[in-house]
Write an enzyme that holds these catalytic residues in place. Sequence first.
Site, PDB file in Angstrom:
ATOM      1  N   CYS A 160       0.815  -1.221   0.000  1.00 37.02           N
ATOM      2  CA  CYS A 160       0.000   0.000   0.000  1.00 37.02           C
ATOM      3  C   CYS A 160       0.849   1.273   0.000  1.00 37.02           C
ATOM      4  CB  CYS A 160      -0.953   0.005   1.181  1.00 37.02           C
ATOM      5  SG  CYS A 160      -2.130  -1.352   1.103  1.00 37.02           S
TER       6      CYS A 160
ATOM      7  N   HIS B  55      -3.333   7.547   1.564  1.00 35.81           N
ATOM      8  CA  HIS B  55      -3.726   6.199   1.138  1.00 35.81           C
ATOM      9  C   HIS B  55      -5.142   5.969   1.657  1.00 35.81           C
ATOM     10  CE1 HIS B  55      -4.022   2.024   0.482  1.00 35.81           C
ATOM     11  NE2 HIS B  55      -3.791   1.655   1.726  1.00 35.81           N
TER      12      HIS B  55
ATOM     13  N   ASN C 164     -10.112   0.127  -0.622  1.00 37.46           N
ATOM     14  CA  ASN C 164      -8.654   0.167  -0.522  1.00 37.46           C
ATOM     15  C   ASN C 164      -8.065  -0.459  -1.783  1.00 37.46           C
ATOM     16  OD1 ASN C 164      -5.955  -0.206   0.071  1.00 37.46           O
ATOM     17  ND2 ASN C 164      -6.308  -0.944   2.154  1.00 37.46           N
TER      18      ASN C 164
HETATM   19  O1  UT7 Z   1      -3.943  -0.719   3.249  1.00 37.65           O
HETATM   20  C1  UT7 Z   1      -3.076  -1.300   4.173  1.00 37.65           C
HETATM   21  C2  UT7 Z   1      -3.352  -0.809   5.516  1.00 37.65           C
HETATM   22  N1  UT7 Z   1      -4.565  -1.383   6.027  1.00 37.65           N
HETATM   23  C3  UT7 Z   1      -5.283  -0.695   6.870  1.00 37.65           C
HETATM   24  O2  UT7 Z   1      -4.985   0.423   7.146  1.00 37.65           O
HETATM   25  C4  UT7 Z   1      -6.433  -1.386   7.554  1.00 37.65           C
HETATM   26  C5  UT7 Z   1      -6.399  -1.121   9.018  1.00 37.65           C
HETATM   27  N2  UT7 Z   1      -7.457  -1.674   9.754  1.00 37.65           N
HETATM   28  C6  UT7 Z   1      -8.771  -1.329   9.618  1.00 37.65           C
HETATM   29  O3  UT7 Z   1      -9.108  -0.551   8.745  1.00 37.65           O
HETATM   30  C7  UT7 Z   1      -9.768  -1.837  10.613  1.00 37.65           C
HETATM   31  O4  UT7 Z   1      -9.089  -2.506  11.650  1.00 37.65           O
HETATM   32  C8  UT7 Z   1     -10.826  -2.799   9.997  1.00 37.65           C
HETATM   33  C9  UT7 Z   1     -11.779  -2.005   9.101  1.00 37.65           C
HETATM   34  C10 UT7 Z   1     -10.126  -3.878   9.214  1.00 37.65           C
HETATM   35  C11 UT7 Z   1     -11.653  -3.430  11.108  1.00 37.65           C
HETATM   36  O5  UT7 Z   1     -12.212  -2.458  11.957  1.00 37.65           O
HETATM   37  P1  UT7 Z   1     -12.088  -2.597  13.542  1.00 37.65           P
HETATM   38  O6  UT7 Z   1     -12.845  -1.511  14.127  1.00 37.65           O
HETATM   39  O7  UT7 Z   1     -10.635  -2.696  13.881  1.00 37.65           O
HETATM   40  O8  UT7 Z   1     -12.848  -3.935  13.812  1.00 37.65           O
HETATM   41  P2  UT7 Z   1     -12.315  -5.315  14.421  1.00 37.65           P
HETATM   42  O9  UT7 Z   1     -11.403  -5.999  13.470  1.00 37.65           O
HETATM   43  O10 UT7 Z   1     -11.823  -5.089  15.811  1.00 37.65           O
HETATM   44  O11 UT7 Z   1     -13.657  -6.106  14.505  1.00 37.65           O
HETATM   45  C12 UT7 Z   1     -14.726  -5.698  15.362  1.00 37.65           C
HETATM   46  C13 UT7 Z   1     -15.811  -6.719  15.256  1.00 37.65           C
HETATM   47  C14 UT7 Z   1     -15.318  -8.142  15.469  1.00 37.65           C
HETATM   48  O12 UT7 Z   1     -16.324  -8.841  16.172  1.00 37.65           O
HETATM   49  P3  UT7 Z   1     -16.146  -9.154  17.741  1.00 37.65           P
HETATM   50  O13 UT7 Z   1     -14.848  -9.927  17.847  1.00 37.65           O
HETATM   51  O14 UT7 Z   1     -16.068  -7.794  18.375  1.00 37.65           O
HETATM   52  O15 UT7 Z   1     -17.367  -9.929  18.048  1.00 37.65           O
HETATM   53  C15 UT7 Z   1     -15.216  -8.687  14.078  1.00 37.65           C
HETATM   54  O16 UT7 Z   1     -15.383 -10.080  14.016  1.00 37.65           O
HETATM   55  O17 UT7 Z   1     -16.385  -6.684  13.948  1.00 37.65           O
HETATM   56  C16 UT7 Z   1     -16.364  -7.996  13.387  1.00 37.65           C
HETATM   57  N3  UT7 Z   1     -16.210  -7.902  11.951  1.00 37.65           N
HETATM   58  C17 UT7 Z   1     -17.247  -7.720  11.116  1.00 37.65           C
HETATM   59  N4  UT7 Z   1     -18.573  -7.623  11.338  1.00 37.65           N
HETATM   60  C18 UT7 Z   1     -19.378  -7.443  10.277  1.00 37.65           C
HETATM   61  C19 UT7 Z   1     -15.067  -7.922  11.226  1.00 37.65           C
HETATM   62  N5  UT7 Z   1     -15.354  -7.778   9.924  1.00 37.65           N
HETATM   63  C20 UT7 Z   1     -16.704  -7.654   9.830  1.00 37.65           C
HETATM   64  C21 UT7 Z   1     -17.583  -7.465   8.760  1.00 37.65           C
HETATM   65  N6  UT7 Z   1     -18.912  -7.356   9.022  1.00 37.65           N
HETATM   66  N7  UT7 Z   1     -17.170  -7.359   7.470  1.00 37.65           N
END
Ligand code: UT7
Length: 323
Positions: free
Chosen positions: A114, A250, A280
């Site tokens: 990225c 980005h 992304n």
């Molecule tokens: O381009 C390279 C760089 N990449 C990035 O910059 C990405 C960086 N990370 C992110 O953008 C975020 O961490 C994400 C968008 C990937 C995730 O957001 P988050 O607020 O960190 O959520 P999380 O991974 O902590 O997940 C929260 C909850 C989890 O459920 P529990 O464990 O709290 O019950 C996940 O299982 O959301 C759940 N979850 C979803 N729910 C519905 C994860 N993906 C999904 C989904 N739909 N697609």
Amino acid sequence: MLNRAVVIGVGHYLPERVVPNSHFESFLDTSNEWIVSRSGIERRHFAAEGEMTSDLAANAARAALAHAGLEANDIDAIVLATSTADLTFPSAATMVQAKLGMERGFAFDIQAVCAGFVYALGTANALIVAGQARRVLVIGAETFSRLMDWTDRGTCVLFGDGAGAVVLEARPGTDSPSDRGILAVDLNSDGRHRDLLYVDGGMTTGATGHLRMEGKEVFRHAVEKLAQTAETALERAGLSAADVDWIVPHQANLRIIKATAQKFGFGLDKVVLTVQDHGNTSAASIPLALSVGVERGQIKPGDLVVTEAIGGGLAWGAVVLRW
Ligand code: UT7
């Protein structure tokens, strides 16, 4: 006299197929509401079957060349940032060279995921400042849809395909921050974090593999490191946040973009935002945003633009340029 690498053309290409968030609701436990609130993404483009990264790149390059009023053979070098080259080798850049009908110069890929476009701009700038090339086509192009695990809701809803390109030309500068062109570059990587974001395939497995990400951890690094690298690059240019007209980040996550802008005391009014429409697109996201920003009338000649990105490696960096 010091040469500056000045942007004289910009363009982009997006595959025809637009995929809204609702598409994922049919086969995953997810919702439009979750995707929008956690990432800011509303839709993304996916390449058609057989439409490869070099095709997207060549289309974006044609648009940038037309914008610059140049032909392919006016270019000395192509630097293409991608992690989704059509084949292991040759480089996608040489494929683009052939597709453009360019019969001279040199072409190569840069793989910094990225952060690829920031690395590519830094490399092209070095070629121009060293006098090795006068005009460089810098492209970011990806087909990340081909790396998705469609059962992993934590990643497959986030990525999209696309390409953007700029034409850089050597112009005499005065060694002052008021010059047009690239004013400073800051590049970083830390391979100790390689397991936070990677593809579980390649030579090791003999298959392409799928993208794996520790989203929360990458998020944490992004918020800290993006503001830091942008600040370093600005300092190196002899400028400060007050001089900035546009942040072109980005486009991974609206929350990261907001947090980074806040660290500079900015609201989103100084940020070119495309994450809602493109998702992304890895190395393509910054040149796509630059092109859309110019098309929208946001970025204008003389504006001070800061680009910053982070991704797998981890690799991250920033480029400060005057448009
Ligand atoms: O381009 C390279 C760089 N990449 C990035 O910059 C990405 C960086 N990370 C992110 O953008 C975020 O961490 C994400 C968008 C990937 C995730 O957001 P988050 O607020 O960190 O959520 P999380 O991974 O902590 O997940 C929260 C909850 C989890 O459920 P529990 O464990 O709290 O019950 C996940 O299982 O959301 C759940 N979850 C979803 N729910 C519905 C994860 N993906 C999904 C989904 N739909 N697609």
